[in-house]
Structures are given as structure tokens and as C-alpha cells.
Write a protein that holds these residues in place. Sequence first.
Motif, PDB file in Angstrom:
ATOM      1  N   UNK A   1       0.792  -1.220   0.000  1.00  0.00           N
ATOM      2  CA  UNK A   1       0.000   0.000   0.000  1.00  0.00           C
ATOM      3  C   UNK A   1       0.823   1.267   0.000  1.00  0.00           C
ATOM      4  N   UNK A   2       0.255   2.288   0.643  1.00  0.00           N
ATOM      5  CA  UNK A   2       0.849   3.618   0.616  1.00  0.00           C
ATOM      6  C   UNK A   2       2.041   3.692   1.555  1.00  0.00           C
ATOM      7  N   UNK A   3       2.806   4.760   1.379  1.00  0.00           N
ATOM      8  CA  UNK A   3       3.969   4.982   2.211  1.00  0.00           C
ATOM      9  C   UNK A   3       4.663   6.252   1.773  1.00  0.00           C
ATOM     10  N   UNK A   4       5.906   6.367   2.127  1.00  0.00           N
ATOM     11  CA  UNK A   4       6.679   7.539   1.736  1.00  0.00           C
ATOM     12  C   UNK A   4       6.889   7.548   0.224  1.00  0.00           C
ATOM     13  N   UNK A   5       7.395   8.675  -0.275  1.00  0.00           N
ATOM     14  CA  UNK A   5       7.619   8.800  -1.707  1.00  0.00           C
ATOM     15  C   UNK A   5       8.634   7.768  -2.202  1.00  0.00           C
ATOM     16  N   UNK A   6       9.699   7.576  -1.435  1.00  0.00           N
ATOM     17  CA  UNK A   6      10.698   6.577  -1.819  1.00  0.00           C
ATOM     18  C   UNK A   6      10.079   5.185  -1.857  1.00  0.00           C
ATOM     19  N   UNK A   7       9.236   4.892  -0.881  1.00  0.00           N
ATOM     20  CA  UNK A   7       8.568   3.587  -0.840  1.00  0.00           C
ATOM     21  C   UNK A   7       7.644   3.412  -2.052  1.00  0.00           C
ATOM     22  N   UNK A   8       6.890   4.451  -2.390  1.00  0.00           N
ATOM     23  CA  UNK A   8       5.973   4.360  -3.533  1.00  0.00           C
ATOM     24  C   UNK A   8       6.735   4.176  -4.844  1.00  0.00           C
ATOM     25  N   UNK A   9       7.844   4.896  -5.000  1.00  0.00           N
ATOM     26  CA  UNK A   9       8.650   4.708  -6.210  1.00  0.00           C
ATOM     27  C   UNK A   9       9.172   3.269  -6.309  1.00  0.00           C
TER      28      UNK A   9
END
Length: 780
Positions: free
Chosen positions: A396-404
Motif C-alpha cells: 500500500x501507501x507509504x513515503x515517496x521513496x517507498x511508492x517509487x
Amino acid sequence: MNTRQWARDLGLGARFAFTGGREGWIRTLLTAVGVGLGVALLLLTTAIPNVIAVRHERDEARLDYTYGPNRPKAADTLVISDANSTFHGSHVRGRLVEPEGPRAPIAPGLAKYPAPGDMVVSPALKELLGSPDGRLLRERLPYRITGTIGESGLIGSHELAYYAGAKDLAPRIDGWQTARIAKFGPLQQRAASRLDPVLLLLVLVVFVVLLMPVAVFIAAAVRFGGERRDRRLAALRLVGADSRSTRRIAAGEALGGSLVGLVFGTVFFLLGRQLAGSVEVLGVSVFPSYLNPAPALAALVAVTVPAAAVLVTLLALRGVVIEPLGVVRTAKPRRRRLWWRLLLPLGGLAMLAPMIGQGRESYFNEYLVLGGVLLLLVGVTTLLPWIVEAVVARLGHGSLAWQLAVRRLQLSSGSAARMVNGIAVAVAGAIAIQMLFAGVQGDYTKVTGQDTTRAQMQVSLPRGAPFTAVARKFAATKGVDKAVALGGADVGDRSWRGEGPATSTRITVGDCAALREVARLPSCHDGDVFVATGSEGVSDADTVKLAKPGRRLWLDTDFGVGQHPEVRWTVPGGLKRVRTITSPSGDEFGGFLLTPAAAPGRGTAAFSSSVYVSTDDSVRDVREYVRNTAARVDPLANVMLWSSTEESDKFTSIRTATFVGAICVLALIGISLLVSQLEQLRERRKLLSSLVAFGTRRRTLSMSVLWQTAVPIALGLLLASAVGLTLGTVLLQMVGATVSVDWASVLSMTGAGAAVVLTVTLLSLPPLLRMMRPEGLRTE
């Protein structure tokens, strides 16, 4: 499709590998490096049988059996003594030599024997003695170095060995440590002994486990740059090539890279071959000349690797649609199916299942073992892509680095899984091997009976040594808390020559402190004689029969050599009855116990003696001080470091070879992962530069790369742990061992795999930062 069309398409693809501009050259280079590393390790593996054979031949050629038949002095005889030692845990092979004639046999590696007081040494020993680290060993070897031992006389480049000239060795011939020989080598041809079923099973499993990660990395290396290659192939569709031709052209491109990889692998192997002569791993060293691959096996590698490159490429392109206007890979891919991926590990278990409960009495079917272990480990490579895809699709969602990172994994989960397949296979195999080793270790470990709380070292002295005086020298040695000496000889009711005595027992001599280590003494003074009973090794009935004051007994001074005069001893009066206790060495000393004043005057020549030394381990190099004292007392004194248990030599050799192989495989894994990581970063260079140009922080992109590595490796290690535990359980049930899991070992194996990946990821950060520069947007 005829062979000519195949050859034309493969040749066209091979030309593209070398004439495709900068991108083509880089991809070919990366493929060649990845394949070359795998080929180098395969060639090293094919050379292992020759290494074992050469080491065995050279060790056999220099054998000098000191317990061979007794022979008279002649022009072709040599008196030789074992003077082995240990220095900081490393074995030192020592020999004292005295040629007795001009035709005395010359030891392999020597041109002539050194004069008394001189010695010839191995290159490694010469280097050690000349360094500050060898100061204590130099005190132990007070000989002048006059030459070096040639390669033919050594089994490894780092072996510590010497031959020292001596004189008057003949009187010390005892049929054990000193002997007169007329040749070097085995006394008779020995039949090769086969490993027992469990050890053979270990070898088979180790063979598959160490080579499987290599095959996985070679398969991954030929797919480097796959996305860019497929986009280039779309251009071929525009000019009229059909889909089958493009696949064959792609296979030809992989074939060209693999052929260059064979060249690189040969170069890496030759460099590693030279490097092998300068390193020592777990006490094992070799000369470069040992590492000669078997021609048939080397030819098999040369044929198999290019063939595998073509096959892997064709299989990889089955799920890719290459059209004239692009490659249908960027669309949402079809979900991977699970059912056929489960067939491989289940098939492996089915092959191993018939051997469960077979035990250790009969040999396991080698083909079923190899096939079963292979299928289970291949199952890791087929299951991991499905698991990665299934998991990242639900993140699911998370920080920008995680989403990338998650979005990248969702788009190319197959590439992420391929990068960690090798490490997952290696960890799964390592866990299984560790469980098997731990499960059967008890069968190859025996209890020595040595009480390490009462003494930690034992010094066996040559017969005739004044052991009571020697004990005082050891007691005065730095770091020694206590030293007691015991001498012993057999005694009988008549001469030991001819038919020998009808009744015999044992005499043990030592001061009161030493005798209290072997019997319960009510009181003790120098001159006392005790009769000890209760020993399992000495008959109480024979002892009581001989323990009659005034009876004349004969000491055994012959030892099968017949060069010492007979010694008689009259049983004195005032005998005291005592009970034996277990000595520090685990033995029981029954028979006569004598204090020094009561010992026969000329009987010291008959006594074999030992000094039991208790040391203070907080004193640095205390063991070396004890060994130096022993060398000063007598160069032939044998120093033993006590241990409560002792392992089988064959079991230890297999485990050592496994660890050496595992180190090599881990090194390959690390280097190959780094190459794979750099290739993936190169593929995304424009994307990374674009993100930076739009304001994305470099720290965010760096963290996204770390997450892209961490998620697949975490899933891969979990899968590896499950498969490894399953395989280990089955193997333990096959040999009939108790199934138990050493969780510390499992965590250490998974931790080692994670550490390798983390190190590779950190090493890839500097290239990543360079690829984020605006120059990355430049195109040709």
C-alpha cells in the motif's frame, strides 16, 4: 526451419552484440563479465578432482613409515624421526634425518640432505621464521636454514615443513617415532576406501548446493539489458523479420555475449589460479599447477554455457510480444500461474521420499539424491517470481521513496526476483547442509576421555627421558600452573624375548603428586611402592600374582627392536594396596605404582613417559611456550593439545571443503549481484535523470533503490529458509538422524545472505548518484 536459417539468424544476432554501438557493447560487456564469473567458478570446480588427486599423490610420495619392518644399516638406508609440531594452530611437518650411506633415499623436493645442525624449509616456513610473528617458532627450531623444499615435496603453497640434519638417531629407533627406511612412499599399495553412505550423501548434496547458484547467475547474466534489446528487436520487425527470426536473433546476441564470457571466464580462472598460490583458506592451500581442469569437464562447460544462453533467451522471450511499433511488455502482464511452479519442489520431494528411513547401512541412490535436491533448489527460482509479484501487488501507501520502489517492483517484479534468485538458492542450500552436518556430527565425533579441567596439554617424551626432572622444567615455564610426570613400562615373570612372559602387569613411576592423579593414596613418601587394583586395562589377578616381595620380574625394554639390555626388578617389601582412579588422560593405571626412589636404577630406559601440563590460558602464547620447552628437552617430544571430543578426519575434510566452496560461491554472488545491480541502474539512467530534473531529491531516489532491493531479498530469504528447512528435514530423515533445527545457524545463514546484498547495494550507490546527473538525459 532448416539449420542454415538458424545459423544465419544466430550469426546476425552475434554481430549485433558487437556492432550495436555503445549500448550494444556495454550490454555485451556486462553479460560477458557475469557469465565469465560463473565460468571461472565452474572451471575451478572441474579442477577440484585434480587438486585432490595431486595433493594425495604428493602426500603418498613422501610417506616415511616409522613403524615399518626393522632393517639393518646399509648404504641405502636413512634414519628418520617425526618431529611434527604446531604453531598458532597451524601444523608444522618436521623430520630429523640422518643418511647412513651414499644411496640413502632422497625425500621428494630435496636435492640433498642438510648437514647436522642445518635444515631445509618450505618457502612458507622460511617466510614465517624471518618475520616477527615467527619469533617463538624460531626458538623451537635452532637450525641454520640452508635451502628450501621444492614444490614436489609439499602439498600446498602455505604448508609449513622442514627437514633438519641430525646425528646419532639410530639408538632412538623405536618402531614408532624413529625408524630406518630404504625408500619413501607407501609400504604397499592401498585400496581406495569408499566413503560411508552418510558422508557420500554429504558430498552429493554439497556438490549440488555449491554449483546451483552458479548456474542461476549464468542464466541471469545472459538476460542483462533485456528490455533495451527487445526494443531494438522491434526495429527488425519493421524491416520484415518475423517473430521467430527476432527471437533467434536475440538468442544469437546472447550467444555472442556468452562466447565472450567464456573468454573472460578463462582469463578470470587463470588470474584466480595464480592468486590461489598466495592464499590459504581454512588451512588449505594449493599450488597453481594443481588447478588444471579435466579436459572433458572443461569442454562440457565450453559447450553447455553457450547452449544455455540460447535456451534461456528463447524461453524468456516466449512471454514477450515484439511488434514493429514496440514491445508489449510495458502493459500489465498476465498474472503468473502457481500450479506448475509447485510441481518442481514437489517432484524433488517425491524423488527423495523413497529413501526416507533408509538409514546409514546402505548407499543412497545417487541419481535420486542429485535430482531431488536439484529440483527443490530450482523450485526456489520458480516460486520466487510468483511470490514477489503476489506480495508487491498488495503493498500500500507509504513515503515517496517507498511508492517509487513499489511501483517499480510492480512493473518489473521478474527482474527483481532474478537478481536475488542466486542468493536465495545459496541460502536454502546452506541451511540444508548446516542441518545435515549438525544432525550427523555426533556420529563422527568421539569422546576422548581427556579431562581438560585437570590438564590442558600432554607432552609424550621418548623412552629413557628423565621425566621427573623434566616435569620441573615444564612447571617453571611461563604460563604453566602445574606439571606432573608419569613413566610406565610393562613387567613380566620372565624375559620378554623369545616366547615372552606368561604373566605380566604394568609399572607406573611418578612422584607422590603425580601418583595421586591415578590412585587414592592414604599417605605417600619417596620410596613407597603401591599395588593398584580396580583398573579395567590391567588384570588384578595378574597384578596380585606378581606382587610378592622378593620375586624377580623383567621389564620390557625390547619394544620389538631388540637393541636395549634387559632390566630386572625385585619386588620390594612393604607393599601398600590402593584403588585406581581415572587419570587426567581418561586411562586407569593398574599394577605397581612406584615413587622415584623405588624405581629400578637402570629401568629408566624402559619407561615411556608423559608430562601432564595445566596452563593459564590468560597468558598469551602459553601453548607455544610449552612447545618450546618440549623442544629444548627433546626435539622428538610430542606435544598434544587436549580436547574433550575428537572429529573424524574425513568428516572434517568434507566440512572444510564445503566452507571453502561456500566462500568462493559467496564471493561470486557478491560480484555478480553488483554487476546485475549496475546493469539495472544503467537501464533506468534516463528515468532517474528525469526524476531529478523534475525536482526529486537524490536521497529519495537512493532510498527507493534500497527498498527495491530490500523487499525482494526479504521475500527470497523467507522462501529460502522454508525450502532449506524442508530439504534439511528430509535429508535428516533419510539418514535416520533426529530432526532438530539450530536456529542460530539458520539466522546466521540468512544474515550472511542479507549482508552480501546490503554490501552490494551500498557499493552501487556511488554509480547511482552519477547516473542522476543531467548528462543522463543525453541520447544517441
